[in-house]
Write a protein that holds these residues in place. Sequence first.
Motif, PDB file in Angstrom:
ATOM      1  N   GLU A 135     116.468 -36.742 -26.015  1.00 53.64           N
ATOM      2  CA  GLU A 135     116.862 -36.036 -24.908  1.00 53.64           C
ATOM      3  C   GLU A 135     116.758 -36.896 -23.887  1.00 53.64           C
ATOM      4  OE1 GLU A 135     115.759 -31.580 -25.316  1.00 53.64           O
ATOM      5  OE2 GLU A 135     114.451 -32.620 -26.841  1.00 53.64           O
ATOM      6  N   PHE A 136     115.447 -37.701 -23.771  1.00 58.49           N
ATOM      7  CA  PHE A 136     115.366 -38.464 -22.565  1.00 58.49           C
ATOM      8  C   PHE A 136     114.774 -39.892 -23.069  1.00 58.49           C
ATOM      9  CE2 PHE A 136     114.351 -33.968 -21.371  1.00 58.49           C
ATOM     10  CZ  PHE A 136     114.898 -34.019 -20.288  1.00 58.49           C
ATOM     11  N   VAL A 137     115.358 -40.797 -22.327  1.00 53.07           N
ATOM     12  CA  VAL A 137     114.536 -42.130 -22.501  1.00 53.07           C
ATOM     13  C   VAL A 137     114.203 -42.840 -21.202  1.00 53.07           C
ATOM     14  CG1 VAL A 137     115.325 -44.479 -23.209  1.00 53.07           C
ATOM     15  CG2 VAL A 137     116.424 -42.529 -24.270  1.00 53.07           C
ATOM     16  N   MET A 138     112.816 -43.009 -21.478  1.00 51.80           N
ATOM     17  CA  MET A 138     112.036 -43.365 -20.185  1.00 51.80           C
ATOM     18  C   MET A 138     112.003 -45.230 -20.394  1.00 51.80           C
ATOM     19  SD  MET A 138     111.802 -40.277 -19.733  1.00 51.80           S
ATOM     20  CE  MET A 138     111.211 -39.137 -18.724  1.00 51.80           C
ATOM     21  N   ALA A 139     111.985 -45.778 -19.391  1.00 48.69           N
ATOM     22  CA  ALA A 139     111.960 -47.425 -19.484  1.00 48.69           C
ATOM     23  C   ALA A 139     110.914 -47.915 -18.240  1.00 48.69           C
ATOM     24  CB  ALA A 139     113.343 -48.154 -19.263  1.00 48.69           C
ATOM     25  N   CYS A 140     110.090 -48.701 -18.575  1.00 50.10           N
ATOM     26  CA  CYS A 140     109.053 -49.381 -17.609  1.00 50.10           C
ATOM     27  C   CYS A 140     109.071 -50.720 -18.146  1.00 50.10           C
ATOM     28  CB  CYS A 140     108.056 -48.638 -17.516  1.00 50.10           C
ATOM     29  SG  CYS A 140     106.942 -49.024 -16.187  1.00 50.10           S
ATOM     30  N   VAL A 141     110.044 -51.850 -17.757  1.00 52.03           N
ATOM     31  CA  VAL A 141     110.078 -53.108 -17.942  1.00 52.03           C
ATOM     32  C   VAL A 141     109.798 -53.955 -16.721  1.00 52.03           C
ATOM     33  CG1 VAL A 141     111.248 -52.821 -20.162  1.00 52.03           C
ATOM     34  CG2 VAL A 141     112.415 -53.099 -17.852  1.00 52.03           C
ATOM     35  N   GLY A 142     110.052 -55.267 -16.617  1.00 56.05           N
ATOM     36  CA  GLY A 142     109.709 -56.137 -15.650  1.00 56.05           C
ATOM     37  C   GLY A 142     110.427 -56.197 -14.483  1.00 56.05           C
ATOM     38  N   ASN A 143     111.996 -56.518 -14.673  1.00 54.40           N
ATOM     39  CA  ASN A 143     112.709 -56.976 -13.411  1.00 54.40           C
ATOM     40  C   ASN A 143     113.935 -56.818 -13.856  1.00 54.40           C
ATOM     41  OD1 ASN A 143     113.593 -59.071 -15.249  1.00 54.40           O
ATOM     42  ND2 ASN A 143     111.962 -60.442 -14.249  1.00 54.40           N
TER      43      ASN A 143
END
Length: 291
Positions: A60-68
Motif C-alpha cells: 500500500e505504501f513504499v517509503m524510500a530514504c536513500v542518498g541523492n
Amino acid sequence: MARVAFLGLGVMGFPMAGHLAARGHEVTVWNRSPARAEAWAKKFTGRIAASAREAAAGQEFVMACVGNDEDLREVCLGEQGAFAGLGQGALFVDHTTVSAKVTRELADILKNSGRGFVDAPVSGGQAGAENGILSVMCGGDAADYARAEPVIEAYARICRRIGDSGAGQLAKMMNQICIAGLVQGLSEALAFGEQAGLDGEAVVEVISQGAAGSWQMVNRHKTMLEGRFDYGFAVDWMRKDLKICLETADEIGASLPVTALVDQFYKDVQGMGGGRHDTSSLIRRLARPKS
C-alpha cells in the motif's frame, strides 16, 4: 495496519523502518547492501526483498530514504526499480533529501496512473530517527498526503503538508539554510569565548535561555567544546544539501550569501579530513590549537 515497504536502511532508514514494524505494520525492507537488510530483520519483524521492485509489489505504501537524486532515480526507475512493482492505488513516499526537480520528475511519472507520490524529507538527524521524533515536511496531492500521514506518524513528532509536489523539498532547503547559519554563528561564539578565556559551558547556560538560544546550542555546544564530532548528520551530506539549496536559489533568483560562504567553510572541514564529522565540526576551522 498497512502493508509497507522501506527502501534504504542507512542511519535514518534503519530506525524509521523499525518504528513502522513496532507499530504493527507489515514491513518489507530492501537495501543495496543485503547485509544491512539482514541486520534489520534480526532486530525487527519484517521481510527482506531481493530488489526494489520486489519490495514494492503488493504494498500500500513504499517509503524510500536513500542518498541523492541519482540514487533515488536508480531505486525508482528501471526494470528492477520500485515503480515497476508499484501497484494500482499504491503510494510512494520519499524521505530522501533531493532536488525539487527530481521530485517533480518522478511524481509526474506516477501522475494519472492510479499511483501517488509524496515528497517527505525529514529533519532531526539520526537521534530523531532513532527516537521517532522527526520533523517531516511534505509536498504532493492533498489526498495522497492524508493517506500517508498516519503511517509517517510512526517516526514523526510533527508532519505537515506544505504544498504541491516539490514543496517538501523546498521546505527542507529552508531547514538546511537555517542550520548552516546557526552552526557557523555558534562556532564563532564558542571559539571567541575560548579565546577570551571564558568558561563556554557557563556562558551557554545563561545565553541559551535568552534570544540566542537554539537546538544547536543546547545539544551541540558541549561536544563542540570537547572536539567530538560523531553526533549525526555528516559534513559530506550537508554539502550535498547546500549544493541543492544554492542551485535552486540560482534557478528562482534568490540570494543566499551566508549559505554560500558556510558551504565553503564546510569544504575547508572536508579538506581537514572531516567529511564524516557531524555538521557542528565547523568550529574546527576556528578553534585555537591545543598547547
